[in-house]
Enzyme design. Sequence first.
Site, PDB file in Angstrom:
ATOM      1  N   SER A 149     -72.056 -32.305  29.322  1.00  0.00           N
ATOM      2  CA  SER A 149     -70.984 -31.798  28.140  1.00  0.00           C
ATOM      3  C   SER A 149     -71.452 -31.642  26.991  1.00  0.00           C
ATOM      4  O   SER A 149     -71.739 -30.792  27.227  1.00  0.00           O
ATOM      5  CB  SER A 149     -70.393 -33.321  28.258  1.00  0.00           C
ATOM      6  OG  SER A 149     -68.498 -32.499  27.280  1.00  0.00           O
ATOM      7  N   ASP A 301     -65.782 -27.928  23.260  1.00  0.00           N
ATOM      8  CA  ASP A 301     -67.273 -28.264  23.920  1.00  0.00           C
ATOM      9  C   ASP A 301     -68.215 -27.278  25.462  1.00  0.00           C
ATOM     10  O   ASP A 301     -67.167 -26.257  25.498  1.00  0.00           O
ATOM     11  CB  ASP A 301     -67.538 -29.593  23.556  1.00  0.00           C
ATOM     12  CG  ASP A 301     -67.478 -30.660  25.146  1.00  0.00           C
ATOM     13  OD1 ASP A 301     -66.968 -29.552  26.126  1.00  0.00           O
ATOM     14  OD2 ASP A 301     -67.101 -31.510  25.656  1.00  0.00           O
ATOM     15  N   ASP A 303     -69.213 -28.054  28.011  1.00  0.00           N
ATOM     16  CA  ASP A 303     -68.561 -27.762  29.596  1.00  0.00           C
ATOM     17  C   ASP A 303     -66.763 -27.449  29.115  1.00  0.00           C
ATOM     18  O   ASP A 303     -65.711 -27.601  30.268  1.00  0.00           O
ATOM     19  CB  ASP A 303     -68.621 -29.237  29.937  1.00  0.00           C
ATOM     20  CG  ASP A 303     -67.526 -30.079  30.354  1.00  0.00           C
ATOM     21  OD1 ASP A 303     -67.813 -30.429  28.189  1.00  0.00           O
ATOM     22  OD2 ASP A 303     -67.706 -31.350  30.634  1.00  0.00           O
ATOM     23  N   ASP A 305     -64.170 -29.401  28.341  1.00  0.00           N
ATOM     24  CA  ASP A 305     -62.766 -30.543  28.130  1.00  0.00           C
ATOM     25  C   ASP A 305     -62.882 -30.992  26.786  1.00  0.00           C
ATOM     26  O   ASP A 305     -61.815 -30.860  26.824  1.00  0.00           O
ATOM     27  CB  ASP A 305     -63.279 -31.400  29.241  1.00  0.00           C
ATOM     28  CG  ASP A 305     -64.987 -32.247  28.451  1.00  0.00           C
ATOM     29  OD1 ASP A 305     -65.870 -32.175  27.763  1.00  0.00           O
ATOM     30  OD2 ASP A 305     -65.126 -33.430  29.741  1.00  0.00           O
TER      31      ASP A 305
END
Length: 554
Positions: A149, A301, A303, A305
């Site tokens: 992440s 961000d 990743d 999400d």
Amino acid sequence: MNSNAYLEAQRWLSHPRVKPNLKEVITAMSAEEIEHFFSLKKPSFGTAGVRGKMAPGYHGMNVFSYAYLTQGYVNYIQSLNPTKKPLRFLVARDTRKHGALFNGIVCDVITSMGHVVYMFDNNEPTPTPLVSYVIKKYHFDGGVNVTASHNPKTDNGFKIYDGHGAQLLDFQTDQLIAMLPPVVTMLDFEPRGNNELLHFLDNEVVYKNYFDDLKESLVVDNDSFKNLPVVFTGLHGTSVKLLPRFLTYLGYSNIISVQPQNVFDANFANADHLNPESKDTWELARQYASNTKAKLMMAIDPDADRFAIAEWNPQTQDWHYFSGNESGVMVAYYKLKHKQFKRQPYIVTTVVSTDLVDKIAKKYGAFVKRTNVGFKFIGQAVNHFSKDNELVVAFEEAIGMMASDGLNREKDSFQAAAIMLEIARYCHNKGISLLEFYRGEIFGEFGDYYNWTVPHTIHGVNWKEKMEQVLHQLTTATIKEVVGHKITKIKNYVDINLVEYVLENGNWIKFRISGTEPKLKLYFNLSNGYLAALKHEAKKMHEFLVRLLNLDKA
């Protein structure tokens, strides 16, 4: 130094499967690092899987630990489906260093155990919400996402899902860990992958299905004000190609790309900060906004999400960065006022999110379900309640939301971008800003609220132990008030590492150990006053608590 850890480090140094570059890293480790990375404890799962520094050792992210964790995960999913074989798994990754190597190891383990693996064509870095969507849409039995992440670029992670596209809960990962052999077996496990069980998805077909389904989740989709200039940065992550494509698909024609950050880059060369919660992350986006006179910025961000939106405030001559609480409240209020729900509307959020959403839900006939912190709990709650009810929004205070229960079980920056831009267009049509919508219309109806999250970094590899001592101090403290605000009750939620100070007038302060980072987070929820006064009180409370707990400055 723990003698067992030292002996294990020596074992790695002499083992033929450990490559010379990893042996050099071990040799350079401090005693504290050796104790951490070579502990004989089994690994533990945080709020979003296993994350850590890419390093040798049983508790580093490396080819051996990925193989070890994958073996346990597959055995756990098989235990849920004892008569089904082969199982079908999705394996994906983000843009981080060694992501392709690590998810190749994951594929080898799964196929060596006789199960089928699907990957995105060309091993394309994939947004986390799309991973969850594909698992759910195509009825896979589970999935592994190699991602950390918004963690530092030195980290990587192991994120796992069930057949609904939801992350596993704590009791499930506890069962998984119980199935793992002792960590000392890690070096001796050599998976032999079977490429005949490896398949590739048609990326373009998947993207089209995702975009079509996302569009259906919008409240009002018309062509008004879709030329609003909006600056976008994907921070070298998985959204840099797909998010602009999606917004173009929706008809937006003036998305201004922060080009140096909107390319895949495992080293995050042009992004020193990866979490959109931090104002430092927006530095380059602010330059683009200044040059183009744009009044809105979006950051996602790595990743994909987490989504955040910021708006220029002409009164302060500065940017306002909307928190997860503020965005979640705006979506809840907007949808409850403007959408016709066919079933009972509901909202899912966490125990540290704003109480304002409860007031809104009560007025407009929705109910609120609160979960532990972490979207894995939110996703499983949505999975449960979606059978008989209709989701308004599921959100975290930490800038993550899901605005439809039909798509996936993850916070989804694509859903968030679509609904927040819809609200921005609604405000533009009314001649008001997003901030005026939030503080004028919503506060005007429900009163002012101030929610503030302050993270404090705890240094050292034993940061969890240090923070547990802080929580113990909070529960045993003899103080009766926090700068004039009487403490009416102290609640200790041991199972989720959270302590709550209940204050007068329904206000509260909560203290929680992060499950993904070495941070102690303080959460303030204040109402029954004007915003400026509430901010002032929160600042005084925070200063008092920093002194009391001897915390580093945030």
